[in-house]
Design a protein around this motif. Structure first.
Motif, PDB file in Angstrom:
ATOM      1  N   THR A 190       0.856  -1.179   0.000  1.00 41.32           N
ATOM      2  CA  THR A 190       0.000   0.000   0.000  1.00 41.32           C
ATOM      3  C   THR A 190       0.895   1.233   0.000  1.00 41.32           C
ATOM      4  OG1 THR A 190      -1.749  -1.114   1.243  1.00 41.32           O
ATOM      5  CG2 THR A 190      -1.771   1.294   1.245  1.00 41.32           C
ATOM      6  N   ILE A 191       0.691   2.087  -0.983  1.00 37.48           N
ATOM      7  CA  ILE A 191       1.482   3.313  -1.081  1.00 37.48           C
ATOM      8  C   ILE A 191       0.642   4.473  -0.560  1.00 37.48           C
ATOM      9  CG2 ILE A 191       2.786   4.841  -2.600  1.00 37.48           C
ATOM     10  CD1 ILE A 191       3.094   2.425  -4.493  1.00 37.48           C
ATOM     11  N   LYS A 192       1.090   5.051   0.516  1.00 38.08           N
ATOM     12  CA  LYS A 192       0.356   6.134   1.168  1.00 38.08           C
ATOM     13  C   LYS A 192       0.919   7.473   0.706  1.00 38.08           C
ATOM     14  CE  LYS A 192      -1.276   7.484   5.777  1.00 38.08           C
ATOM     15  NZ  LYS A 192      -1.152   7.215   7.236  1.00 38.08           N
ATOM     16  N   THR A 193       0.158   8.178  -0.130  1.00 36.31           N
ATOM     17  CA  THR A 193       0.601   9.474  -0.639  1.00 36.31           C
ATOM     18  C   THR A 193       0.277  10.575   0.360  1.00 36.31           C
ATOM     19  OG1 THR A 193      -1.503   9.771  -1.805  1.00 36.31           O
ATOM     20  CG2 THR A 193       0.293   8.732  -3.026  1.00 36.31           C
ATOM     21  N   SER A 194       0.767  11.791   0.082  1.00 34.97           N
ATOM     22  CA  SER A 194       0.586  12.904   1.013  1.00 34.97           C
ATOM     23  C   SER A 194      -0.868  13.292   1.191  1.00 34.97           C
ATOM     24  CB  SER A 194       1.382  14.121   0.537  1.00 34.97           C
ATOM     25  OG  SER A 194       1.020  14.469  -0.788  1.00 34.97           O
ATOM     26  N   ASP A 195      -1.715  12.992   0.207  1.00 36.43           N
ATOM     27  CA  ASP A 195      -3.131  13.338   0.329  1.00 36.43           C
ATOM     28  C   ASP A 195      -3.985  12.136   0.750  1.00 36.43           C
ATOM     29  OD1 ASP A 195      -2.863  11.895  -1.958  1.00 36.43           O
ATOM     30  OD2 ASP A 195      -3.944  13.289  -3.262  1.00 36.43           O
ATOM     31  N   SER A 196      -3.335  11.044   1.148  1.00 36.44           N
ATOM     32  CA  SER A 196      -4.072   9.855   1.578  1.00 36.44           C
ATOM     33  C   SER A 196      -4.743  10.084   2.931  1.00 36.44           C
ATOM     34  CB  SER A 196      -3.126   8.663   1.677  1.00 36.44           C
ATOM     35  OG  SER A 196      -3.781   7.548   2.228  1.00 36.44           O
ATOM     36  N   LYS A 197      -5.913   9.509   3.099  1.00 33.93           N
ATOM     37  CA  LYS A 197      -6.667   9.628   4.343  1.00 33.93           C
ATOM     38  C   LYS A 197      -6.651   8.331   5.161  1.00 33.93           C
ATOM     39  CE  LYS A 197      -9.782  13.139   2.467  1.00 33.93           C
ATOM     40  NZ  LYS A 197     -11.197  13.505   2.168  1.00 33.93           N
ATOM     41  N   LEU A 198      -5.759   7.420   4.776  1.00 28.99           N
ATOM     42  CA  LEU A 198      -5.672   6.155   5.489  1.00 28.99           C
ATOM     43  C   LEU A 198      -5.150   6.363   6.903  1.00 28.99           C
ATOM     44  CD1 LEU A 198      -4.201   3.588   2.939  1.00 28.99           C
ATOM     45  CD2 LEU A 198      -6.397   3.432   4.109  1.00 28.99           C
ATOM     46  N   ALA A 199      -5.894   5.870   7.879  1.00 22.87           N
ATOM     47  CA  ALA A 199      -5.465   5.950   9.274  1.00 22.87           C
ATOM     48  C   ALA A 199      -4.863   4.611   9.698  1.00 22.87           C
ATOM     49  CB  ALA A 199      -6.646   6.294  10.177  1.00 22.87           C
ATOM     50  N   HIS A 200      -4.015   4.635  10.705  1.00 26.78           N
ATOM     51  CA  HIS A 200      -3.362   3.416  11.193  1.00 26.78           C
ATOM     52  C   HIS A 200      -4.391   2.378  11.624  1.00 26.78           C
ATOM     53  CE1 HIS A 200      -0.220   0.931  12.892  1.00 26.78           C
ATOM     54  NE2 HIS A 200      -0.910   0.846  14.024  1.00 26.78           N
ATOM     55  N   GLU A 201      -5.476   2.845  12.252  1.00 24.94           N
ATOM     56  CA  GLU A 201      -6.528   1.930  12.707  1.00 24.94           C
ATOM     57  C   GLU A 201      -7.206   1.250  11.526  1.00 24.94           C
ATOM     58  OE1 GLU A 201      -6.289   5.104  13.510  1.00 24.94           O
ATOM     59  OE2 GLU A 201      -5.480   4.908  15.556  1.00 24.94           O
ATOM     60  N   ASP A 202      -7.401   2.005  10.444  1.00 25.79           N
ATOM     61  CA  ASP A 202      -8.034   1.446   9.244  1.00 25.79           C
ATOM     62  C   ASP A 202      -7.165   0.348   8.643  1.00 25.79           C
ATOM     63  OD1 ASP A 202     -10.136   3.257   9.493  1.00 25.79           O
ATOM     64  OD2 ASP A 202      -9.092   4.782   8.311  1.00 25.79           O
ATOM     65  N   ILE A 203      -5.871   0.594   8.634  1.00 25.98           N
ATOM     66  CA  ILE A 203      -4.939  -0.386   8.065  1.00 25.98           C
ATOM     67  C   ILE A 203      -4.953  -1.679   8.878  1.00 25.98           C
ATOM     68  CG2 ILE A 203      -2.501  -0.860   7.593  1.00 25.98           C
ATOM     69  CD1 ILE A 203      -2.166   2.171   7.109  1.00 25.98           C
ATOM     70  N   GLU A 204      -4.905  -1.550  10.204  1.00 29.19           N
ATOM     71  CA  GLU A 204      -4.907  -2.730  11.069  1.00 29.19           C
ATOM     72  C   GLU A 204      -6.207  -3.516  10.937  1.00 29.19           C
ATOM     73  OE1 GLU A 204      -4.060  -1.492  15.049  1.00 29.19           O
ATOM     74  OE2 GLU A 204      -1.900  -1.820  14.783  1.00 29.19           O
TER      75      GLU A 204
END
Length: 277
Positions: A190-204
């Motif tokens: 998963t490549i997290k760009t500067s405008d990504s809204k992915l949170a650590h909790e979402d990833i887990e």
């Protein structure tokens, strides 16, 4: 996975892909269908329709003869690489290649299409106009793109690029099914760009669905998606890159058909292109 379709023009590129495709069929225990499609020139000659008909008949006969000549050669290649156990059939069709691939994929319940990709000298990315590129965009069947340089070796690591969307889970499950046939490991990138809204909790939370599977997850922060993928392929010794095409927003376009096409042109790594279901 039950059926693999292999379109070929009998070129060196296609013959290289043929060996790789047979390896896939052998490991996946799938039936193998060889497809050759030819097209006729658009001839017009007023006042002599019978001559035109004769020319078309000659073209059809030559294509049939060529097809019949090539089949023993393909069988010889299969025997030399000990693929006698793979069940093979052959189809010769006249018409538009992409249309026929799509038609056969639906009619024969094809699970995977395997095609070789041509490279090019110079900087222009001509791959975007190639038959493989058109199949990526127009045929909704899983497609394995094989660059000229690709040689089959034991598949140990498959990279699956994901935006951690719910719909990616189905594609990841399909990749896992393939990986298990080769006793391979899946590395999710998963490549997290500067405008990504992915949170650590979402990833887990997303990753927790695959705790018991042979998967390793990587989250890389970088705005240069293409370079990040190339670097990952090299560092992690990836044998196959699996990508899911999306059909939504501009933000996700880097993971759509366009990127899959460009990677197929540049990369030496086989690319498995998957479609949203």
């Amino acid at each position: 996975m039950k059926r693999i379709l292999f379109p070929t023009d009998f070129s060196d590129t296609a013959n290289n892909a043929f060996v790789y495709a047979l390896e896939m069929a052998k490991h996946l225990d799938a039936e193998f269908i060889v497809l050759h499609v030819y097209d006729s020139p658009n001839l017009t000659y007023e006042g002599c329709p019978s001559s035109i008909a004769a020319i078309y008949e000659t073209i059809e006969l030559k294509n049939l003869e060529n097809f019949n000549d090539q089949i023993p050669y393909l069988r010889k290649i299969a025997e030399e690489h000990q693929f006698e156990s793979v069940k093979m059939s052959y189809i010769l069709r006249h018409g538009n290649l992409i249309k026929i691939i799509k038609e056969i994929s639906e009619k024969e319940n094809i699970d995977l299409i395997v095609m070789g990709t041509h490279g090019a000298s110079g900087l222009k990315e001509v791959f975007l106009g190639s038959n493989t590129g058109f199949v990526i965009t127009q045929v909704p069947t899983m497609l394995l793109c094989l660059p000229n340089e690709a040689k089959f070796e034991k598949i140990k690591h498959i990279c699956f690029t994901t935006l951690l969307k719910d719909e990616d889970k189905t594609a990841l499950s399909d990749v896992l099914n393939i990986a298990k046939k080769f006793h391979a490991k899946v590395k999710c990138l998963t490549i997290k760009t500067s405008d990504s809204k992915l949170a650590h909790e979402d990833i887990e939370k997303w990753q927790s669905n695959f705790k018991r599977e042979p998967i390793e997850f990587f989250v890389v922060s970088n705005d240069n998606i293409k370079k990040t993928i190339y670097d990952f392929l090299e560092r992690q010794e990836i044998d196959v890159l699996a990508m899911l095409t999306h059909r939504r927003s501009f933000v996700e376009q880097l993971f759509t058909q366009s990127l899959a096409q460009k990677l197929s042109f540049h990369s030496k790594t086989p690319i498995l292109v998957m479609h949203e279901k």
